[in-house]
Design a protein around this motif. Structure first.
Motif, PDB file in Angstrom:
ATOM      1  N   LEU A  95       0.829  -1.207   0.000  1.00  0.00           N
ATOM      2  CA  LEU A  95       0.000   0.000   0.000  1.00  0.00           C
ATOM      3  C   LEU A  95       0.866   1.260   0.000  1.00  0.00           C
ATOM      4  O   LEU A  95       0.511   2.264  -0.620  1.00  0.00           O
ATOM      5  CB  LEU A  95      -0.934   0.003   1.216  1.00  0.00           C
ATOM      6  CG  LEU A  95      -2.118  -0.971   1.116  1.00  0.00           C
ATOM      7  CD1 LEU A  95      -2.710  -1.221   2.494  1.00  0.00           C
ATOM      8  CD2 LEU A  95      -3.191  -0.409   0.169  1.00  0.00           C
ATOM      9  N   THR A  96       2.009   1.208   0.679  1.00  0.00           N
ATOM     10  CA  THR A  96       2.921   2.348   0.677  1.00  0.00           C
ATOM     11  C   THR A  96       3.458   2.598  -0.725  1.00  0.00           C
ATOM     12  O   THR A  96       3.488   3.741  -1.198  1.00  0.00           O
ATOM     13  CB  THR A  96       4.093   2.117   1.650  1.00  0.00           C
ATOM     14  OG1 THR A  96       3.588   1.962   2.976  1.00  0.00           O
ATOM     15  CG2 THR A  96       5.056   3.294   1.623  1.00  0.00           C
ATOM     16  N   LEU A  97       3.879   1.545  -1.393  1.00  0.00           N
ATOM     17  CA  LEU A  97       4.356   1.684  -2.771  1.00  0.00           C
ATOM     18  C   LEU A  97       3.273   2.284  -3.662  1.00  0.00           C
ATOM     19  O   LEU A  97       3.537   3.157  -4.495  1.00  0.00           O
ATOM     20  CB  LEU A  97       4.782   0.320  -3.318  1.00  0.00           C
ATOM     21  CG  LEU A  97       6.153  -0.201  -2.889  1.00  0.00           C
ATOM     22  CD1 LEU A  97       6.333  -1.656  -3.356  1.00  0.00           C
ATOM     23  CD2 LEU A  97       7.269   0.663  -3.439  1.00  0.00           C
ATOM     24  N   THR A  98       2.042   1.821  -3.477  1.00  0.00           N
ATOM     25  CA  THR A  98       0.933   2.319  -4.286  1.00  0.00           C
ATOM     26  C   THR A  98       0.631   3.779  -3.969  1.00  0.00           C
ATOM     27  O   THR A  98       0.374   4.585  -4.872  1.00  0.00           O
ATOM     28  CB  THR A  98      -0.323   1.465  -4.053  1.00  0.00           C
ATOM     29  OG1 THR A  98      -0.020   0.093  -4.320  1.00  0.00           O
ATOM     30  CG2 THR A  98      -1.459   1.904  -4.971  1.00  0.00           C
ATOM     31  N   GLY A  99       0.658   4.132  -2.688  1.00  0.00           N
ATOM     32  CA  GLY A  99       0.433   5.520  -2.302  1.00  0.00           C
ATOM     33  C   GLY A  99       1.487   6.441  -2.893  1.00  0.00           C
ATOM     34  O   GLY A  99       1.184   7.551  -3.346  1.00  0.00           O
ATOM     35  N   MET A 100       2.743   5.973  -2.905  1.00  0.00           N
ATOM     36  CA  MET A 100       3.821   6.748  -3.505  1.00  0.00           C
ATOM     37  C   MET A 100       3.615   6.883  -5.008  1.00  0.00           C
ATOM     38  O   MET A 100       3.919   7.924  -5.608  1.00  0.00           O
ATOM     39  CB  MET A 100       5.159   6.074  -3.205  1.00  0.00           C
ATOM     40  CG  MET A 100       5.574   6.186  -1.741  1.00  0.00           C
ATOM     41  SD  MET A 100       6.808   4.947  -1.249  1.00  0.00           S
ATOM     42  CE  MET A 100       8.127   5.316  -2.392  1.00  0.00           C
TER      43      MET A 100
END
Length: 346
Positions: A95-100
């Motif tokens: 989810l962090t990768l996607t948010g970035m």
């Protein structure tokens, strides 16, 4: 391509998060790899879109925009599905990768919307609002994992959520500048104006939503972050974009003072600094990160921080003390009685 301040902090913090051991099953490992693959494709498409805009290739701007949106949306869908699984840490990483990825996409489309014309400009404008909405869904799911991850991971995840939610206001200033330029066609201007209203309202909500997370943040930054949030909560809608950018910049600076963010980002640290930081968290250090994540983060941080995001001499105590002084003198003057209305003609 340059990166927003909150993206830099999120990347540095992600380096620690991906080093946390997970209970990854073969299924979750496959899902994580799938998310990362889509994020990489989206990143490449955003870079190509920026390049196409500079060269005036309208057809390629449209093509790469569609690819970037499609790949990021697919990454989002898969990452949010992982949140329902048993491996909360792996889900948080995805989810962090996607948010970035959404951060990069939104920063680019709001920056380019007044640099192109015709169909590409209309499509860029129309992409802003749904991209903001989708990013909000990702951040909401990421925040929901705070109660599921191990206690040792909570401060890291809370820092990432805070950074991605309120770590800068680049898209706000981009849209405001585009509207103020007077170069946008009337129909495009109306779309961008609506997206700007949605974004400022979303940031107002984000400031309020972050407040309950403060106790989960690393102890040294809880006081400064609370100081900023207490002053701005409920006033974002009345703050001119330039001031909003300063407020979010302070939050980003506070988070950037954390050892697990700043240690790998000091002057001259480059890949070695980040690798050494990760070496203290995992036995394999940088090589323990999935795929090429370690090298990517090292290269990005080495070039982005350059002269150093934090001073080794002052340490985190000195940085936090300086930031608290800034909050008292700078924000106190800006907000006065707690509210700031744009000056006439501003």
């Amino acid at each position: 391509m340059s990166h927003s301040p909150r993206l830099v902090v999120a990347m540095a913090t992600l380096a620690v998060l991906v080093a946390v051991p997970t209970t990854a099953s073969a299924r979750s490992s496959t899902a994580s790899a799938g998310v990362q693959a889509h994020v990489v494709k989206a990143k490449k498409a955003v870079k190509r879109m920026n390049r196409a805009a500079k060269t005036g290739d309208s057809a390629d701007v449209v093509r790469q925009l569609r690819t970037a949106r499609s790949q990021t949306a697919t990454a989002s869908r898969k990452a949010r599905a992982m949140a329902a699984g048993p491996d909360s840490v792996a889900a948080a990483q995805a989810l962090t990768l996607t948010g970035m990825s959404y951060e990069q996409l939104i920063a680019s489309i709001t920056d380019l919307v007044d640099q192109v014309t015709g169909q590409p400009q209309m499509l860029l404008a129309q992409a802003i609002k749904p991209s903001l909405t989708s990013q909000g869904q990702v951040l909401g799911t990421l925040a929901s994992l705070l109660d599921d991850v191990p206690a040792s991971v909570q401060p890291i995840l809370a820092s990432i959520v805070t950074s991605l939610a309120v770590g800068d206001a680049d898209e706000v200033t981009n849209m405001d500048a585009a509207l103020r330029s007077g170069d946008l066609p009337v129909n495009v201007s109306a779309i961008v104006k609506q997206a700007l209203a949605v974004d400022t309202h979303g940031m107002d909500t984000a400031f309020s939503a972050i407040k309950p997370m403060v106790p989960m943040l690393p102890a040294p930054v809880q006081g400064p972050i609370s100081g900023v949030l207490n002053m701005v909560t409920g006033t974002v809608g009345t703050i001119v974009p330039s001031m909003l950018g300063m407020v979010t910049g302070l939050i980003n600076t506070i988070l950037g003072s954390l050892p697990f963010v700043g240690s790998g980002a000091g002057a001259g640290s480059g890949a070695g600094g980040l690798g050494g930081l990760l070496g203290g968290v995992t036995a394999g250090g940088q090589s323990a990160l999935p795929g090429n994540t370690g090298n990517i983060l090292s290269d990005l941080l080495g070039s982005l921080f350059g002269g150093g995001a934090s001073s080794a001499a002052g340490g985190i105590g000195g940085i936090v003390s300086s930031i608290m002084s800034l909050i008292s003198s700078l924000l106190g003057g800006i907000f006065g009685g707690g509210h700031l209305a744009p000056a006439a003609g501003a």
